[in-house]
Scaffold this motif. Structure first.
Motif, PDB file in Angstrom:
ATOM      1  N   HIS A   3      -4.755  -0.033 -11.140  1.00  0.00           N
ATOM      2  CA  HIS A   3      -4.232  -1.361 -10.862  1.00  0.00           C
ATOM      3  C   HIS A   3      -3.024  -1.590 -11.755  1.00  0.00           C
ATOM      4  O   HIS A   3      -2.958  -1.091 -12.872  1.00  0.00           O
ATOM      5  N   PRO A   4      -2.053  -2.365 -11.271  1.00  0.00           N
ATOM      6  CA  PRO A   4      -0.808  -2.560 -12.012  1.00  0.00           C
ATOM      7  C   PRO A   4      -0.839  -3.728 -12.993  1.00  0.00           C
ATOM      8  O   PRO A   4       0.192  -4.079 -13.564  1.00  0.00           O
ATOM      9  N   ARG A 111       3.157  -6.490  -3.622  1.00  0.00           N
ATOM     10  CA  ARG A 111       3.859  -5.208  -3.682  1.00  0.00           C
ATOM     11  C   ARG A 111       2.896  -4.034  -3.508  1.00  0.00           C
ATOM     12  O   ARG A 111       3.188  -3.065  -2.819  1.00  0.00           O
ATOM     13  N   HIS A 112       1.732  -4.103  -4.132  1.00  0.00           N
ATOM     14  CA  HIS A 112       0.776  -2.990  -4.089  1.00  0.00           C
ATOM     15  C   HIS A 112      -0.278  -3.157  -2.997  1.00  0.00           C
ATOM     16  O   HIS A 112      -1.224  -2.361  -2.923  1.00  0.00           O
ATOM     17  N   LYS A 113      -0.129  -4.202  -2.175  1.00  0.00           N
ATOM     18  CA  LYS A 113      -1.036  -4.463  -1.044  1.00  0.00           C
ATOM     19  C   LYS A 113      -2.489  -4.573  -1.486  1.00  0.00           C
ATOM     20  O   LYS A 113      -3.397  -3.943  -0.944  1.00  0.00           O
ATOM     21  N   PHE A 114      -2.693  -5.410  -2.505  1.00  0.00           N
ATOM     22  CA  PHE A 114      -4.038  -5.718  -2.973  1.00  0.00           C
ATOM     23  C   PHE A 114      -4.446  -7.080  -2.430  1.00  0.00           C
ATOM     24  O   PHE A 114      -3.601  -7.919  -2.099  1.00  0.00           O
ATOM     25  N   ILE A 115      -5.732  -7.301  -2.356  1.00  0.00           N
ATOM     26  CA  ILE A 115      -6.271  -8.592  -1.939  1.00  0.00           C
ATOM     27  C   ILE A 115      -7.137  -9.121  -3.076  1.00  0.00           C
ATOM     28  O   ILE A 115      -7.979  -8.399  -3.613  1.00  0.00           O
ATOM     29  N   LEU A 116      -6.913 -10.376  -3.421  1.00  0.00           N
ATOM     30  CA  LEU A 116      -7.694 -11.036  -4.465  1.00  0.00           C
ATOM     31  C   LEU A 116      -8.593 -12.045  -3.772  1.00  0.00           C
ATOM     32  O   LEU A 116      -8.118 -12.939  -3.067  1.00  0.00           O
ATOM     33  N   CYS A 117      -9.903 -11.885  -3.926  1.00  0.00           N
ATOM     34  CA  CYS A 117     -10.822 -12.818  -3.274  1.00  0.00           C
ATOM     35  C   CYS A 117     -11.999 -13.117  -4.195  1.00  0.00           C
ATOM     36  O   CYS A 117     -12.294 -12.373  -5.126  1.00  0.00           O
ATOM     37  N   GLU A 118     -12.646 -14.218  -3.889  1.00  0.00           N
ATOM     38  CA  GLU A 118     -13.821 -14.648  -4.650  1.00  0.00           C
ATOM     39  C   GLU A 118     -15.056 -14.028  -4.018  1.00  0.00           C
ATOM     40  O   GLU A 118     -15.216 -14.053  -2.795  1.00  0.00           O
ATOM     41  N   THR A 119     -15.939 -13.470  -4.844  1.00  0.00           N
ATOM     42  CA  THR A 119     -17.174 -12.893  -4.314  1.00  0.00           C
ATOM     43  C   THR A 119     -18.104 -14.019  -3.863  1.00  0.00           C
ATOM     44  O   THR A 119     -17.981 -15.150  -4.298  1.00  0.00           O
ATOM     45  N   ASP A 120     -19.033 -13.682  -2.996  1.00  0.00           N
ATOM     46  CA  ASP A 120     -19.884 -14.694  -2.367  1.00  0.00           C
ATOM     47  C   ASP A 120     -20.774 -15.441  -3.348  1.00  0.00           C
ATOM     48  O   ASP A 120     -20.721 -16.643  -3.444  1.00  0.00           O
ATOM     49  N   LYS A 121     -21.599 -14.710  -4.066  1.00  0.00           N
ATOM     50  CA  LYS A 121     -22.644 -15.365  -4.840  1.00  0.00           C
ATOM     51  C   LYS A 121     -22.260 -15.656  -6.285  1.00  0.00           C
ATOM     52  O   LYS A 121     -22.554 -16.711  -6.810  1.00  0.00           O
ATOM     53  N   ILE A 127     -10.590  -7.714  -6.962  1.00  0.00           N
ATOM     54  CA  ILE A 127      -9.321  -7.161  -6.526  1.00  0.00           C
ATOM     55  C   ILE A 127      -9.622  -5.900  -5.736  1.00  0.00           C
ATOM     56  O   ILE A 127     -10.276  -4.979  -6.239  1.00  0.00           O
ATOM     57  N   GLY A 128      -9.171  -5.865  -4.496  1.00  0.00           N
ATOM     58  CA  GLY A 128      -9.407  -4.700  -3.650  1.00  0.00           C
ATOM     59  C   GLY A 128      -8.168  -4.358  -2.860  1.00  0.00           C
ATOM     60  O   GLY A 128      -7.260  -5.179  -2.705  1.00  0.00           O
ATOM     61  N   ARG A 129      -8.133  -3.143  -2.341  1.00  0.00           N
ATOM     62  CA  ARG A 129      -6.984  -2.726  -1.541  1.00  0.00           C
ATOM     63  C   ARG A 129      -7.117  -3.264  -0.125  1.00  0.00           C
ATOM     64  O   ARG A 129      -8.216  -3.339   0.430  1.00  0.00           O
ATOM     65  N   GLN A 130      -5.999  -3.625   0.450  1.00  0.00           N
ATOM     66  CA  GLN A 130      -5.974  -4.182   1.793  1.00  0.00           C
ATOM     67  C   GLN A 130      -6.529  -3.185   2.813  1.00  0.00           C
ATOM     68  O   GLN A 130      -7.268  -3.554   3.722  1.00  0.00           O
ATOM     69  N   ILE A 131      -6.222  -1.910   2.622  1.00  0.00           N
ATOM     70  CA  ILE A 131      -6.691  -0.857   3.533  1.00  0.00           C
ATOM     71  C   ILE A 131      -8.217  -0.801   3.547  1.00  0.00           C
ATOM     72  O   ILE A 131      -8.832  -0.653   4.608  1.00  0.00           O
ATOM     73  N   ASP A 132      -8.834  -0.934   2.369  1.00  0.00           N
ATOM     74  CA  ASP A 132     -10.296  -0.894   2.285  1.00  0.00           C
ATOM     75  C   ASP A 132     -10.930  -2.058   3.040  1.00  0.00           C
ATOM     76  O   ASP A 132     -11.943  -1.884   3.721  1.00  0.00           O
ATOM     77  N   TYR A 133     -10.350  -3.259   2.903  1.00  0.00           N
ATOM     78  CA  TYR A 133     -10.893  -4.413   3.623  1.00  0.00           C
ATOM     79  C   TYR A 133     -10.771  -4.232   5.126  1.00  0.00           C
ATOM     80  O   TYR A 133     -11.689  -4.555   5.881  1.00  0.00           O
ATOM     81  N   GLU A 134      -9.631  -3.699   5.582  1.00  0.00           N
ATOM     82  CA  GLU A 134      -9.455  -3.472   7.019  1.00  0.00           C
ATOM     83  C   GLU A 134     -10.433  -2.430   7.532  1.00  0.00           C
ATOM     84  O   GLU A 134     -11.004  -2.575   8.619  1.00  0.00           O
ATOM     85  N   ARG A 135     -10.661  -1.381   6.747  1.00  0.00           N
ATOM     86  CA  ARG A 135     -11.607  -0.332   7.134  1.00  0.00           C
ATOM     87  C   ARG A 135     -13.032  -0.883   7.216  1.00  0.00           C
ATOM     88  O   ARG A 135     -13.758  -0.641   8.176  1.00  0.00           O
ATOM     89  N   LYS A 136     -13.415  -1.659   6.198  1.00  0.00           N
ATOM     90  CA  LYS A 136     -14.762  -2.242   6.200  1.00  0.00           C
ATOM     91  C   LYS A 136     -14.954  -3.203   7.366  1.00  0.00           C
ATOM     92  O   LYS A 136     -16.024  -3.250   7.976  1.00  0.00           O
TER      93      LYS A 136
END
Length: 160
Positions: A3-4, A111-121, A127-136
């Motif tokens: 991560h940068p 720039r690095h195509k990361f996604i920042l989101c809040e976990t559910d519980k 912080i995760g990669r956009q590609i991983d979210y699309e794949r999942k």
């Protein structure tokens, strides 16, 4: 995972999504604050009048009642006081530093195509990669079969 982000950026993110942001008067000129105060005042008054005129278990307050005018004046003065209060110099410096930190984090996420989101519980930021979210998401759609991809746009057929 690479991560940068710097240590200070990660420390800022570790405060979590419920971290209270600094007072906006540091960043906005007075006329913009006036618009913000007016918008917040009008929104609050609209909700209050709707709620008080539609209640069922208590006597309703008519929309022409002078109580609304009194409350409106008090609300406007409280909002003005809270938005126009002078902030100490050290707090202004901290707020500007945090603003620059947030801007740099946003640039790096984009720039690095990361996604920042809040976990559910737990309410922790992830912080995760956009590609991983699309794949999942694609795997989920495929395994559940709950979603069907349309081959054409049905909008025109619906209108007809």
């Amino acid at each position: 995972m690479y991560h940068p982000f710097t240590a200070s950026q990660l420390a800022y993110l570790s405060r979590g999504p419920t971290y209270i942001r600094p007072n906006p008067s540091v960043f906005f000129p007075e006329e913009t604050l006036q618009k913000r105060i007016n918008r917040e005042h009008d929104d609050t008054m609209e909700k209050l009048k709707k709620c008080m005129s539609e209640i069922t278990d208590l006597p309703k307050i008519p929309l022409t009642s002078p109580l609304y005018k009194s409350y409106s004046d008090r609300l406007r003065s409280c909002l003005t006081q809270s938005y126009m209060t002078i902030i100490p110099l050290i707090d202004q410096i901290c707020a500007l530093r945090e603003l620059k930190m947030v801007q740099s984090i946003r640039k790096k996420l984009k720039r690095h195509k990361f996604i920042l989101c809040e976990t559910d519980k737990s309410g922790v930021l992830h912080i995760g990669r956009q590609i991983d979210y699309e794949r999942k998401a694609a795997e989920y759609r495929q395994t559940t079969g709950a979603y069907e991809e349309l081959t054409s746009n049905p909008f025109n057929d619906i209108i007809c």
